[in-house]
Design a protein around this motif. Structure first.
Motif, PDB file in Angstrom:
ATOM      1  N   ASP A 114       0.842  -1.192   0.000  1.00  0.00           N
ATOM      2  CA  ASP A 114       0.000   0.000   0.000  1.00  0.00           C
ATOM      3  C   ASP A 114       0.882   1.247   0.000  1.00  0.00           C
ATOM      4  OD1 ASP A 114      -2.159  -1.750   0.233  1.00  0.00           O
ATOM      5  OD2 ASP A 114      -2.246  -1.553   2.412  1.00  0.00           O
ATOM      6  N   LYS A 135      -3.461  -1.199  -2.248  1.00  0.00           N
ATOM      7  CA  LYS A 135      -2.988  -1.581  -3.583  1.00  0.00           C
ATOM      8  C   LYS A 135      -4.142  -1.839  -4.542  1.00  0.00           C
ATOM      9  CE  LYS A 135      -2.509  -6.549  -3.124  1.00  0.00           C
ATOM     10  NZ  LYS A 135      -1.652  -7.687  -3.343  1.00  0.00           N
ATOM     11  N   THR A 136      -5.331  -2.114  -4.032  1.00  0.00           N
ATOM     12  CA  THR A 136      -6.491  -2.376  -4.883  1.00  0.00           C
ATOM     13  C   THR A 136      -7.222  -1.099  -5.291  1.00  0.00           C
ATOM     14  OG1 THR A 136      -7.855  -2.673  -2.914  1.00  0.00           O
ATOM     15  CG2 THR A 136      -6.870  -4.665  -3.894  1.00  0.00           C
ATOM     16  N   SER A 137      -6.786   0.044  -4.784  1.00  0.00           N
ATOM     17  CA  SER A 137      -7.424   1.325  -5.104  1.00  0.00           C
ATOM     18  C   SER A 137      -6.536   2.140  -6.032  1.00  0.00           C
ATOM     19  CB  SER A 137      -7.681   2.129  -3.826  1.00  0.00           C
ATOM     20  OG  SER A 137      -8.560   1.445  -2.974  1.00  0.00           O
ATOM     21  N   ASP A 152     -12.017   3.592  -4.988  1.00  0.00           N
ATOM     22  CA  ASP A 152     -12.075   2.153  -4.750  1.00  0.00           C
ATOM     23  C   ASP A 152     -13.296   1.606  -5.484  1.00  0.00           C
ATOM     24  OD1 ASP A 152     -11.635  -0.393  -3.736  1.00  0.00           O
ATOM     25  OD2 ASP A 152     -12.564   0.051  -1.801  1.00  0.00           O
ATOM     26  N   ASN A 154     -14.769  -2.046  -6.227  1.00  0.00           N
ATOM     27  CA  ASN A 154     -14.671  -3.488  -5.984  1.00  0.00           C
ATOM     28  C   ASN A 154     -16.058  -4.076  -5.797  1.00  0.00           C
ATOM     29  OD1 ASN A 154     -11.837  -4.141  -5.936  1.00  0.00           O
ATOM     30  ND2 ASN A 154     -11.706  -2.867  -4.096  1.00  0.00           N
TER      31      ASN A 154
END
Length: 165
Positions: A114, A135-137, A152, A154
């Motif tokens: 992150d 890390k997913t954003s 974000d 998801n």
């Protein structure tokens, strides 16, 4: 995953301050002969007017992977110029009215996978934690509206957080 920056070596055209990266090496196994990867672990801020300097961060072991600040106004393109800006993080930067450059540094610290975002003034004072970007954003600077946006998306949901820039 975010990449490490390797070098900060720049005079600020607004304040005249000089920024220089301090490098460190990733720790490897105790008896390994393989050298680690170098990364920026701090930034020295030198004031040529009084020949003093300060370190942006203290002694903690950190990995800086973003060091960004506004450098000027492009009158022909009507946009704000940035030091070391990746085009994918600078958005909404067209048809900007001329204004004074912000007295801000934006610093990204790699924390596992992150990134932590921090701000400080150009002298490296008033260091302030803003947020963690998983890390997913994704995130970017919305120049026209003076915002940092963390997005974000998801599992069919959309979330956006805004922070003053």
């Amino acid at each position: 995953m975010y990449q490490h920056i390797t070098v900060v070596d720049k005079y600020d055209p607004i304040s005249g301050l000089y920024y220089k990266s301090i490098s460190n090496e990733e720790k490897k196994a105790r008896f390994s002969k393989v050298l680690g990867n170098k990364y920026t672990s701090n930034v020295a801020i030198f004031n040529p007017e009084d020949e003093t300097f300060r370190m942006l961060f203290g002694e903690e072991d950190i990995q800086i992977n973003l060091f960004l600040f506004e450098t000027g106004y492009d009158e022909k393109c009507m946009e704000i110029k940035f030091h070391d800006a990746n085009s994918h993080i600078i958005r909404n930067n067209k048809q900007i009215e001329k204004r004074a450059m912000k007295d801000k540094l934006l610093i990204g610290l790699l924390k596992e996978e992150d990134m932590e975002l921090w701000t400080a003034n150009r002298q490296g004072e008033e260091l302030k934690f803003i947020t963690v970007v998983p890390k997913t954003s994704s995130w970017h600077i919305d120049v026209k509206n003076s915002k940092l946006r963390v997005i974000d998306v998801n599992d069919n949901r959309f979330k956006i957080e805004n922070f003053d820039w």
